[in-house]
Design an enzyme around this catalytic site. Structure first.
Site, PDB file in Angstrom:
ATOM      1  N   TYR A 134       0.238  -0.748   0.965  1.00 53.37           N
ATOM      2  CA  TYR A 134       0.928   0.464   0.508  1.00 53.37           C
ATOM      3  C   TYR A 134       0.531   1.624   1.401  1.00 53.37           C
ATOM      4  O   TYR A 134      -0.656   1.908   1.575  1.00 53.37           O
ATOM      5  CB  TYR A 134       0.557   0.773  -0.939  1.00 53.37           C
ATOM      6  N   ASP A 156      -4.722   3.281   7.965  1.00 54.26           N
ATOM      7  CA  ASP A 156      -4.436   4.168   6.852  1.00 54.26           C
ATOM      8  C   ASP A 156      -5.738   4.339   6.081  1.00 54.26           C
ATOM      9  O   ASP A 156      -6.158   3.469   5.327  1.00 54.26           O
ATOM     10  CB  ASP A 156      -3.344   3.538   5.969  1.00 54.26           C
ATOM     11  N   LYS A 182      -5.804  12.610   0.452  1.00 53.26           N
ATOM     12  CA  LYS A 182      -6.675  12.634  -0.723  1.00 53.26           C
ATOM     13  C   LYS A 182      -7.699  13.766  -0.668  1.00 53.26           C
ATOM     14  O   LYS A 182      -7.343  14.916  -0.723  1.00 53.26           O
ATOM     15  CB  LYS A 182      -7.366  11.277  -0.873  1.00 53.26           C
TER      16      LYS A 182
END
Length: 427
Positions: free
Chosen positions: A151, A241, A268
């Site tokens: 993802y 990622d 984040k």
């Protein structure tokens, strides 16, 4: 799902239920973020401090979700709050560069092995999207290799083979299935096969060095090393990622595992609790976005907004090597003792993760890739609600992570609730 657990939840959360009914009248599904929904309806949070949430129903919950790894310092850390509010009070949307962005960029370049230059956006989705664009601009190719179950946000290119084999849902153009190639995690032979068949047409290979959404699955080091070797052999940019995994070491998972990519996507916690994304890497790749000499475009009203940058600097200062190592040790203890507790129950549960990240799977294991994981299924939801009713908040899919306000007492609390919840699900 156990009807007793649902009944207990509904009885404890009348205010959340009323708010959800109001929300569904004005927002499809009652929210604007798919992962916050769970049956029978989500709890609404009125405030958060440290590692605790206070719901609208005045319940105090131990937060082991931390906004899907974002709140690594917990909620409302004083130094970050002060930095953000001070900067906002001096003006935020100024439409020009500020020194706050320069300082945060310098910190990331110093901290992350792969980053020579960096640009800022507003989400992990933007970060991975622009990292892929940099690779496409550099190579002139459009085919992307990603992991099955990987993802990387919600832009079209990566919304393939997240939970199934093709595009994830309607609204994504069919053509992305023709230009996205996938391989299973930790399968070296399969990875070599994909490069033998597609290496000359690849724009990039993007992966999480520890798979997050797929189930907190740790890498086999040989797999990451093979990925690095193959991408160098075929001159294909390797993208990590690290939106979630930056918390695993001072320099991110790439430093923890000793494999340096060409480009890195971040998000984040690096914005101090405000919306943020960043992508960076080799200078020659990042020069695609140079405003005078580049061949690609990257802009956005809130890119590098000063309050976010100030919050990011304060967060990185607090999350130093000592803080990360302490969190990782707590994570090691949690996984070790959770496995011992699980072994004492007659349920199939496997514990995965690394550092301060962990995942509970309702499967017997072993879990080595997305296919062998139980993340993203309904299997965990009964245990999730049992733990939620007992004061521990995790992701409905079984993901959890730690924050710096936590100590051994919070780990004890989690383990006791896990033990009691497993017994309740067994009953």
């Amino acid at each position: 799902m156990n009807p007793d657990s649902v009944e207990d939840y509904v009885a404890a959360t009348p205010r959340s239920r009323a708010l959800h009914e109001r929300a569904t009248a004005v927002m499809p599904g009652g929210d604007t973020r798919s992962v916050t929904f769970h049956e029978p309806y989500p709890s609404y949070v009125q405030s958060a401090s440290g590692c605790r949430l206070l719901t609208e129903d005045d319940e105090e919950l131990l937060d082991l979700l931390n906004n899907y790894t974002q709140s690594v310092l917990g909620h409302a850390p004083p130094a970050v709050v002060e930095a953000v509010t001070d900067r906002f009070a001096r003006g935020n949307g100024v439409g020009a560069p500020t020194d706050d962005a320069v300082v945060l960029a310098e910190r990331l370049v110093d901290r992350v092995p792969s980053i020579e230059q960096v640009r800022f956006g507003n989400s992990g989705t933007e970060a991975t999207m622009n990292a892929i664009r940099a690779a496409m601009a550099h190579t002139g190719e459009e085919t992307v290799l990603k992991l099955q179950g990987g993802y990387h946000g919600t832009h079209d290119t990566v919304e393939v083979a997240v939970e199934g084999d093709g595009r994830e849902h309607a609204g994504i153009p069919r053509d992305v299935e023709r230009r996205v190639v996938t391989a299973p995690f930790n399968d070296i032979d399969a990875l070599k096969d994909r490069f033998e068949r597609h290496g000359d047409e690849l724009a990039c290979f993007i992966l999480e060095p520890l798979m997050g959404v797929a189930g907190g699955i740790s890498p086999e080091l040989a797999f990451l090393e093979t990925a690095r070797d193959l991408t160098e052999e075929y001159d294909v940019p390797l993208i990590f990622d690290e939106v979630m995994t930056m918390r695993l070491a001072h320099g991110g998972a790439q430093a923890r595992y000793g494999v340096t990519p060409d480009l890195t996507a971040l998000g984040k916690f690096i914005g101090g609790g405000l919306p943020v994304g960043a992508f960076g890497g080799r200078e020659d790749l990042m020069n695609a976005f140079h405003p005078e000499d580049g061949v690609a475009h990257h802009s956005g009203t809130f890119n590098a907004n000063p309050a976010t940058m100030a919050g990011g600097v304060a967060t990185l200062e607090a999350l130093d090597t000592a803080a990360i190592e302490r969190l990782n040790e707590l994570g090691n203890r949690l996984r070790r003792e959770a496995r011992a507790i699980v072994a004492g129950h007659d349920l199939d549960v496997t514990v995965t993760g690394d550092g301060s990240m962990f995942q509970l799977h309702r499967t017997s294991g072993p879990v080595t890739d997305a296919e062998s994981a139980a993340a993203g299924t309904d299997a965990f939801e009964e245990l999730f609600l049992a733990m939620r009713n007992r004061g521990v908040f995790m992701a409905p899919r079984g993901m959890g992570n730690l924050s710096t306000p936590m100590d051994d007492a919070e780990i004890d609390e989690f383990l006791a609730v896990l033990d009691d919840s497993l017994a309740a699900v067994e009953a």
